[in-house]
Design an enzyme around this catalytic site. Structure first.
Site, PDB file in Angstrom:
ATOM      1  N   GLN A 101     124.153  -8.046  48.389  1.00  0.00           N
ATOM      2  CA  GLN A 101     124.796  -9.029  49.256  1.00  0.00           C
ATOM      3  C   GLN A 101     123.842  -9.483  50.366  1.00  0.00           C
ATOM      4  O   GLN A 101     124.196 -10.367  51.149  1.00  0.00           O
ATOM      5  CB  GLN A 101     126.048  -8.412  49.890  1.00  0.00           C
ATOM      6  CG  GLN A 101     127.123  -8.004  48.890  1.00  0.00           C
ATOM      7  CD  GLN A 101     128.181  -7.134  49.533  1.00  0.00           C
ATOM      8  OE1 GLN A 101     128.050  -5.922  49.621  1.00  0.00           O
ATOM      9  NE2 GLN A 101     129.235  -7.755  50.005  1.00  0.00           N
ATOM     10  N   ASN A 102     122.676  -8.864  50.437  1.00  0.00           N
ATOM     11  CA  ASN A 102     121.733  -9.150  51.518  1.00  0.00           C
ATOM     12  C   ASN A 102     120.845 -10.341  51.175  1.00  0.00           C
ATOM     13  O   ASN A 102     120.491 -10.553  50.016  1.00  0.00           O
ATOM     14  CB  ASN A 102     120.874  -7.916  51.789  1.00  0.00           C
ATOM     15  CG  ASN A 102     121.717  -6.713  52.174  1.00  0.00           C
ATOM     16  OD1 ASN A 102     122.760  -6.859  52.803  1.00  0.00           O
ATOM     17  ND2 ASN A 102     121.272  -5.527  51.795  1.00  0.00           N
ATOM     18  N   HIS A 119     124.156 -13.707  47.700  1.00  0.00           N
ATOM     19  CA  HIS A 119     124.276 -14.608  48.846  1.00  0.00           C
ATOM     20  C   HIS A 119     122.993 -15.391  49.097  1.00  0.00           C
ATOM     21  O   HIS A 119     122.838 -16.019  50.140  1.00  0.00           O
ATOM     22  CB  HIS A 119     124.680 -13.817  50.096  1.00  0.00           C
ATOM     23  CG  HIS A 119     126.045 -13.224  50.007  1.00  0.00           C
ATOM     24  ND1 HIS A 119     126.511 -12.248  50.872  1.00  0.00           N
ATOM     25  CD2 HIS A 119     127.063 -13.443  49.131  1.00  0.00           C
ATOM     26  CE1 HIS A 119     127.739 -11.912  50.548  1.00  0.00           C
ATOM     27  NE2 HIS A 119     128.099 -12.615  49.489  1.00  0.00           N
ATOM     28  N   CYS A 134     112.940 -38.666  43.009  1.00  0.00           N
ATOM     29  CA  CYS A 134     111.936 -38.777  44.076  1.00  0.00           C
ATOM     30  C   CYS A 134     111.770 -37.465  44.840  1.00  0.00           C
ATOM     31  O   CYS A 134     110.684 -37.180  45.369  1.00  0.00           O
ATOM     32  CB  CYS A 134     112.303 -39.900  45.041  1.00  0.00           C
ATOM     33  SG  CYS A 134     113.937 -39.715  45.822  1.00  0.00           S
ATOM     34  N   THR A 189     127.563  -0.663  52.085  1.00  0.00           N
ATOM     35  CA  THR A 189     128.483  -1.798  52.187  1.00  0.00           C
ATOM     36  C   THR A 189     129.864  -1.317  52.580  1.00  0.00           C
ATOM     37  O   THR A 189     130.307  -0.236  52.159  1.00  0.00           O
ATOM     38  CB  THR A 189     128.550  -2.597  50.871  1.00  0.00           C
ATOM     39  OG1 THR A 189     129.517  -3.648  51.009  1.00  0.00           O
ATOM     40  CG2 THR A 189     128.933  -1.719  49.693  1.00  0.00           C
ATOM     41  N   PRO A 212     127.117   6.178  55.399  1.00  0.00           N
ATOM     42  CA  PRO A 212     127.337   7.177  56.450  1.00  0.00           C
ATOM     43  C   PRO A 212     128.802   7.384  56.799  1.00  0.00           C
ATOM     44  O   PRO A 212     129.203   8.481  57.194  1.00  0.00           O
ATOM     45  CB  PRO A 212     126.561   6.612  57.650  1.00  0.00           C
ATOM     46  CG  PRO A 212     125.567   5.682  57.062  1.00  0.00           C
ATOM     47  CD  PRO A 212     126.238   5.101  55.851  1.00  0.00           C
ATOM     48  N   ALA A 229     120.986   5.253  52.945  1.00  0.00           N
ATOM     49  CA  ALA A 229     120.247   4.918  51.725  1.00  0.00           C
ATOM     50  C   ALA A 229     118.840   5.504  51.748  1.00  0.00           C
ATOM     51  O   ALA A 229     118.359   6.038  50.754  1.00  0.00           O
ATOM     52  CB  ALA A 229     120.177   3.396  51.568  1.00  0.00           C
TER      53      ALA A 229
END
Length: 243
Positions: A101-102, A119, A134, A189, A212, A229
């Site tokens: 998602q980053n 994203h 063009c 996330t 966490p 992570a």
């Protein structure tokens, strides 16, 4: 569930998906969406700038806000978690897919191939409107933002703005990877943003949450690993480490 037990799941899984969110980038020091809200932009909410409507109304201001964010992101580097994922992919080609998602491009900078960036990527640009012949026939004219010298079409950051659809090809590929995988690691996330969070609920494989704190996907998990992570992914993905 212990990290050692999840290591066994990693060893057994023929197809793995790692789904990453903002917490993964935060460990590298990537500024949050609101860290760029200073100076000229202090009176704006990000939701007021990260839209097509804002860009069309104030293209120079929005472009400069993204230029600041790009500058901030360029100063950080992939962390141990990014590097552990990329190293695993290099050792086991085609076995692990990254869905993120980053928009910071840190997975790509770490060396991960074929990243499915739901994203977009803040380092890239694309045309605001459907390009005419063009637009692609010549380099964009320098400016803030750059534009087609013939028709005036503007370049814009290649990210998904509020109110826009996720890129169809990446979303479809992510759905297929989730459907096929035997193990999904959901990393950093909150699990609140859909449709990305729905991938963890749709997979038939085991789901491991690496975070966490508590997430909105904890009820869908087969294992919860409390930690970052950078601390846990090297342990889970590096076969040479002692359990």
């Amino acid at each position: 569930m212990t990290p050692q037990a999840v290591r066994e799941w990693v060893r057994e899984a023929r197809r793995i998906v790692v789904l990453t969110g903002a917490g993964m980038s935060a460990e590298s020091g990537v500024p949050t969406f609101r860290d760029a809200q200073s100076g000229l932009w202090a009176n704006f909410r990000p939701e007021e700038l990260a839209t097509e409507q804002a860009f069309r109304a104030h293209p120079s201001m929005v472009w400069e806000w993204y230029a600041l964010r790009r500058e901030m992101i360029a100063k950080v580097a992939p962390n141990a978690g990014h590097l552990a994922i990329a190293a695993f992919q290099q050792r086991h080609p085609g076995r692990l897919a990254v869905v993120t998602q980053n928009v910071d491009g840190l997975h790509q900078r770490a060396g991960s191939p074929g990243v499915l960036a739901l994203h977009g990527n803040i380092a890239d640009d694309r045309w605001l409107d459907a390009p005419r012949a063009c637009c692609d026939a010549q380099a964009p004219e320098a400016g803030t933002p750059p534009r087609c010298a013939t028709c005036g079409n503007l370049r814009r950051p290649a990210v998904v703005w509020f109110g826009e659809m996720l890129p169809a090809a990446e979303l479809e590929a992510a759905g297929e990877a989730a459907a096929r995988c035997e193990l999904m690691l959901v990393v950093g996330t909150s699990g609140l943003v859909y449709p990305a969070a729905g991938l963890a609920r749709s997979t038939r494989g085991r789901v491991v949450i690496v975070n966490p704190g508590a997430t909105d996907l904890d009820d869908a998990a087969d294992a919860l690993l409390a930690g970052t992570a950078a601390a846990l992914l090297p342990l889970l993905l590096d076969e040479e480490r002692n359990p």
